[in-house]
Design a protein around this motif. Structure first.
Motif, PDB file in Angstrom:
ATOM      1  N   GLY A 243       0.838  -1.201   0.000  1.00  0.00           N
ATOM      2  CA  GLY A 243       0.000   0.000   0.000  1.00  0.00           C
ATOM      3  C   GLY A 243       0.868   1.244   0.000  1.00  0.00           C
ATOM      4  N   ALA A 244       0.235   2.387   0.173  1.00  0.00           N
ATOM      5  CA  ALA A 244       0.970   3.651   0.090  1.00  0.00           C
ATOM      6  C   ALA A 244       0.179   4.747   0.783  1.00  0.00           C
ATOM      7  CB  ALA A 244       1.190   4.021  -1.376  1.00  0.00           C
ATOM      8  N   PHE A 245       0.814   5.911   0.930  1.00  0.00           N
ATOM      9  CA  PHE A 245       0.089   7.065   1.489  1.00  0.00           C
ATOM     10  C   PHE A 245       0.526   8.349   0.809  1.00  0.00           C
ATOM     11  CE2 PHE A 245       3.961   7.030   4.038  1.00  0.00           C
ATOM     12  CZ  PHE A 245       4.291   8.372   4.118  1.00  0.00           C
ATOM     13  N   VAL A 246      -0.357   9.332   0.906  1.00  0.00           N
ATOM     14  CA  VAL A 246      -0.037  10.698   0.506  1.00  0.00           C
ATOM     15  C   VAL A 246      -0.202  11.549   1.756  1.00  0.00           C
ATOM     16  CG1 VAL A 246      -0.681  12.647  -0.966  1.00  0.00           C
ATOM     17  CG2 VAL A 246      -0.887  10.315  -1.830  1.00  0.00           C
ATOM     18  N   ALA A 247       0.770  12.411   2.043  1.00  0.00           N
ATOM     19  CA  ALA A 247       0.697  13.272   3.223  1.00  0.00           C
ATOM     20  C   ALA A 247       0.812  14.727   2.791  1.00  0.00           C
ATOM     21  CB  ALA A 247       1.823  12.925   4.189  1.00  0.00           C
ATOM     22  N   GLY A 248      -0.018  15.572   3.386  1.00  0.00           N
ATOM     23  CA  GLY A 248       0.027  16.992   3.046  1.00  0.00           C
ATOM     24  C   GLY A 248      -1.048  17.749   3.795  1.00  0.00           C
ATOM     25  N   SER A 249      -1.537  18.797   3.178  1.00  0.00           N
ATOM     26  CA  SER A 249      -2.536  19.627   3.859  1.00  0.00           C
ATOM     27  C   SER A 249      -3.878  18.900   3.930  1.00  0.00           C
ATOM     28  CB  SER A 249      -2.708  20.951   3.113  1.00  0.00           C
ATOM     29  OG  SER A 249      -3.360  20.699   1.880  1.00  0.00           O
ATOM     30  N   GLN A 250      -4.722  19.356   4.857  1.00  0.00           N
ATOM     31  CA  GLN A 250      -6.070  18.786   4.964  1.00  0.00           C
ATOM     32  C   GLN A 250      -6.834  19.016   3.656  1.00  0.00           C
ATOM     33  OE1 GLN A 250      -7.278  17.115   7.933  1.00  0.00           O
ATOM     34  NE2 GLN A 250      -8.609  16.425   6.283  1.00  0.00           N
ATOM     35  N   GLU A 251      -6.614  20.197   3.029  1.00  0.00           N
ATOM     36  CA  GLU A 251      -7.314  20.468   1.758  1.00  0.00           C
ATOM     37  C   GLU A 251      -6.881  19.494   0.669  1.00  0.00           C
ATOM     38  OE1 GLU A 251      -5.976  23.085   3.405  1.00  0.00           O
ATOM     39  OE2 GLU A 251      -7.765  24.286   3.894  1.00  0.00           O
ATOM     40  N   LEU A 252      -5.590  19.207   0.622  1.00  0.00           N
ATOM     41  CA  LEU A 252      -5.099  18.265  -0.395  1.00  0.00           C
ATOM     42  C   LEU A 252      -5.774  16.906  -0.206  1.00  0.00           C
ATOM     43  CD1 LEU A 252      -3.029  17.448  -2.663  1.00  0.00           C
ATOM     44  CD2 LEU A 252      -1.513  16.725  -0.811  1.00  0.00           C
ATOM     45  N   VAL A 253      -5.804  16.432   1.029  1.00  0.00           N
ATOM     46  CA  VAL A 253      -6.398  15.124   1.298  1.00  0.00           C
ATOM     47  C   VAL A 253      -7.905  15.158   1.011  1.00  0.00           C
ATOM     48  CG1 VAL A 253      -6.970  13.524   3.184  1.00  0.00           C
ATOM     49  CG2 VAL A 253      -4.601  14.268   2.839  1.00  0.00           C
ATOM     50  N   ASP A 254      -8.583  16.203   1.446  1.00  0.00           N
ATOM     51  CA  ASP A 254     -10.030  16.302   1.181  1.00  0.00           C
ATOM     52  C   ASP A 254     -10.299  16.318  -0.329  1.00  0.00           C
ATOM     53  OD1 ASP A 254     -10.436  16.384   3.867  1.00  0.00           O
ATOM     54  OD2 ASP A 254     -10.774  18.558   3.975  1.00  0.00           O
ATOM     55  N   TYR A 255      -9.422  17.029  -1.046  1.00  0.00           N
ATOM     56  CA  TYR A 255      -9.589  17.114  -2.504  1.00  0.00           C
ATOM     57  C   TYR A 255      -9.439  15.736  -3.144  1.00  0.00           C
ATOM     58  CZ  TYR A 255      -8.525  18.184  -7.375  1.00  0.00           C
ATOM     59  OH  TYR A 255      -8.520  18.195  -8.747  1.00  0.00           O
ATOM     60  N   LEU A 256      -8.412  14.998  -2.705  1.00  0.00           N
ATOM     61  CA  LEU A 256      -8.202  13.655  -3.270  1.00  0.00           C
ATOM     62  C   LEU A 256      -9.362  12.717  -2.903  1.00  0.00           C
ATOM     63  CD1 LEU A 256      -4.337  13.225  -2.692  1.00  0.00           C
ATOM     64  CD2 LEU A 256      -5.514  13.590  -4.882  1.00  0.00           C
ATOM     65  N   VAL A 257      -9.841  12.821  -1.670  1.00  0.00           N
ATOM     66  CA  VAL A 257     -10.981  11.982  -1.253  1.00  0.00           C
ATOM     67  C   VAL A 257     -12.191  12.266  -2.162  1.00  0.00           C
ATOM     68  CG1 VAL A 257     -12.702  11.642   0.586  1.00  0.00           C
ATOM     69  CG2 VAL A 257     -10.264  11.710   1.156  1.00  0.00           C
ATOM     70  N   ASN A 258     -12.320  13.517  -2.571  1.00  0.00           N
ATOM     71  CA  ASN A 258     -13.479  13.899  -3.381  1.00  0.00           C
ATOM     72  C   ASN A 258     -13.301  13.687  -4.874  1.00  0.00           C
ATOM     73  OD1 ASN A 258     -15.870  15.369  -1.890  1.00  0.00           O
ATOM     74  ND2 ASN A 258     -13.980  15.695  -0.736  1.00  0.00           N
ATOM     75  N   SER A 259     -12.048  13.501  -5.304  1.00  0.00           N
ATOM     76  CA  SER A 259     -11.863  13.469  -6.760  1.00  0.00           C
ATOM     77  C   SER A 259     -10.990  12.338  -7.296  1.00  0.00           C
ATOM     78  CB  SER A 259     -11.270  14.808  -7.232  1.00  0.00           C
ATOM     79  OG  SER A 259     -10.000  14.979  -6.631  1.00  0.00           O
ATOM     80  N   ALA A 260     -10.149  11.740  -6.440  1.00  0.00           N
ATOM     81  CA  ALA A 260      -9.175  10.766  -6.981  1.00  0.00           C
ATOM     82  C   ALA A 260      -9.874   9.456  -7.317  1.00  0.00           C
ATOM     83  CB  ALA A 260      -8.053  10.536  -5.973  1.00  0.00           C
ATOM     84  N   ARG A 261      -9.930   9.170  -8.601  1.00  0.00           N
ATOM     85  CA  ARG A 261     -10.663   7.983  -9.049  1.00  0.00           C
ATOM     86  C   ARG A 261      -9.997   6.699  -8.566  1.00  0.00           C
ATOM     87  NH1 ARG A 261     -14.168   9.579 -13.150  1.00  0.00           N
ATOM     88  NH2 ARG A 261     -14.058   7.689 -14.401  1.00  0.00           N
ATOM     89  N   HIS A 262      -8.657   6.728  -8.438  1.00  0.00           N
ATOM     90  CA  HIS A 262      -7.946   5.536  -7.937  1.00  0.00           C
ATOM     91  C   HIS A 262      -8.315   5.254  -6.492  1.00  0.00           C
ATOM     92  CE1 HIS A 262      -5.608   7.142 -11.277  1.00  0.00           C
ATOM     93  NE2 HIS A 262      -5.282   5.892 -11.516  1.00  0.00           N
ATOM     94  N   TYR A 263      -8.745   6.283  -5.790  1.00  0.00           N
ATOM     95  CA  TYR A 263      -9.144   6.115  -4.389  1.00  0.00           C
ATOM     96  C   TYR A 263     -10.626   5.745  -4.284  1.00  0.00           C
ATOM     97  CZ  TYR A 263      -9.576   7.036   0.588  1.00  0.00           C
ATOM     98  OH  TYR A 263      -9.804   6.903   1.939  1.00  0.00           O
TER      99      TYR A 263
END
Ligand SMILES: Cc1ncc(COP(=O)(O)O)c(C=O)c1O
Length: 387
Positions: A243-263
């Protein structure tokens, strides 16, 4: 005929010595590997700290299956995200001093998601020439334009930075997977700051092994979130799971949760895997002897190789490649090492540029000096005399 190219492409690969075949492993220990009934000393694994076979981690994974079962049952936005995943994210964020962390099923998926997500409105991805295939493919599949700077060449990067685009993402690796050298992250991050770009680091091979606490390149090179807005690393190497992780701002993570198709459209990693991964992160922090042992193995290996006249590539990490320069010779030397009982992978084009085919030797905290000595003696013979 439809798809004729499959046969011709395979033929071409065979005649170029670039054909790939899998080897089915029947037993695996920290430094040993058994293939077709024959045991070898393993110098090809990314299990740098020997954690993949840790009894503590096996127990943690096993215990967690009692509570969570063996699969997560759904993608994270449905019912696949559990308290176990959340605990791992929170702990990682705390250790890395980042606002938030998001787990992915693989580093390949994470890199694709980052590149595509951050280039949603167009822009430039400016990546080190030796960046991993998952970064390059992610960039090519994004709405951004891909440019590549010469490996670790900050002045070339600077020259490419004069773009008027709003969104520029500079991408590099903390430790380069096939070369073992490290990126000059402080200078790269300064260059990003000077040109209003974001820096993303793929620390697949640095996380776990670099830094006092093992938190990787960001810890070693002291890069806080504002200098390194997108940090990615995998669990399949030093951490010993997957597995893997991405670390950064809360906005970055919220954005990926809302848009990253791989997720969004992928079944989440099993909760038990997240539990074992968290247990591994705790061991990485508390058992600094593993990093010390790895470091001493690296130093010993380099010193002895030098004494024996073996030319290594300039690397101070667990990845110690020996340049061979053509695919045939890479296969022959790898085969000769196997005959002598050592498992070392031949790395060929297109994984590395043509003409830079090599043996990729990887060291682990679990290797002992006699095994290093034995490998080096055979290596000297094979590389220097072509036996
Ligand atoms: C630098 C780098 N990034 C990303 C990946 C992909 O990670 P994963 O194996 O978790 O898909 C790898 C290797 O596997 C890698 O070496």
């Amino acid at each position: 005929m439809a798809f004729d190219f499959i046969v011709t492409s395979l033929q071409q690969r065979r005649s170029d010595s670039l054909y790939r075949q899998r080897q089915s492993i029947t037993a695996l220990s920290a430094t040993g590997i058994t293939v077709e009934g024959r045991p070898y000393i393993n110098f090809a694994s990314n299990d740098y700290l020997g954690l993949a076979q840790s009894d503590q981690l096996k127990q943690a994974w096993q215990d967690a299956t009692e509570l969570w079962g063996v699969g997560s049952g759904a993608s994270p936005l449905v019912t696949g995200y559990s308290a176990a995943h959340q605990a791992l994210e929170c702990r990682l964020a705390e250790y890395l001093q980042r606002e938030a962390v998001l787990l992915f099923n693989s580093g390949f998926a994470a890199n694709q998601a980052i590149c595509q997500g951050l280039m949603a409105q167009g822009g430039y991805i400016i990546a080190d020439k030796l960046s991993h295939a998952s970064i390059i493919d992610g960039a090519l599949a994004s709405n951004g334009k891909l440019q590549r700077f010469a490996h670790n060449d900050v002045s070339h990067l600077q020259r490419l930075m004069n773009k008027s685009a709003d969104n520029k993402l500079v991408v590099t690796e903390g430790v380069f997977s096939m070369d073992g050298d490290v990126s000059p992250l402080k200078q790269v991050s300064q260059c990003c700051a000077d040109h209003n770009a974001w820096l993303m680091v793929d620390d697949a091979h640095g996380f776990g092994v670099l830094g006092e606490q093992g938190m990787g390149s960001a810890e070693l090179q002291q890069l806080p979130q504002n200098q390194l807005p997108v940090l990615m690393a995998t669990f399949g190497k030093a951490v010993g799971t997957a597995g893997a992780f991405v670390a950064g701002s809360q906005e970055l993570v919220d954005y990926l949760v809302n848009s990253a198709r791989h997720y969004i459209y992928s079944t989440h990693m099993p909760a038990a895997q997240a539990v074992a991964t968290l247990a591994s992160i705790e061991l990485i922090r508390s058992q600094s002897w593993r990093r010390d042992k790895l470091r001493s193995n690296i130093e010993y290996f380099k010193t002895r190789a030098n004494q024996l006249g073996i030319a290594l590539m300039p690397s101070d990490t667990a990845i110690q490649p020996v340049m061979v320069g053509d695919p045939d010779r890479a296969l022959q030397t790898s085969r000769a090492l196997k005959q002598a009982g050592f498992w070392v992978t031949a790395i060929r084009y297109p994984t590395v540029p043509q003409g830079t085919e090599r043996l990729r030797i990887t060291l682990s905290a679990q290797h002992e000096v006699p095994a290093l000595d034995e490998l080096l003696i055979v290596l000297a013979k094979v590389v220097q005399h072509g036996d």
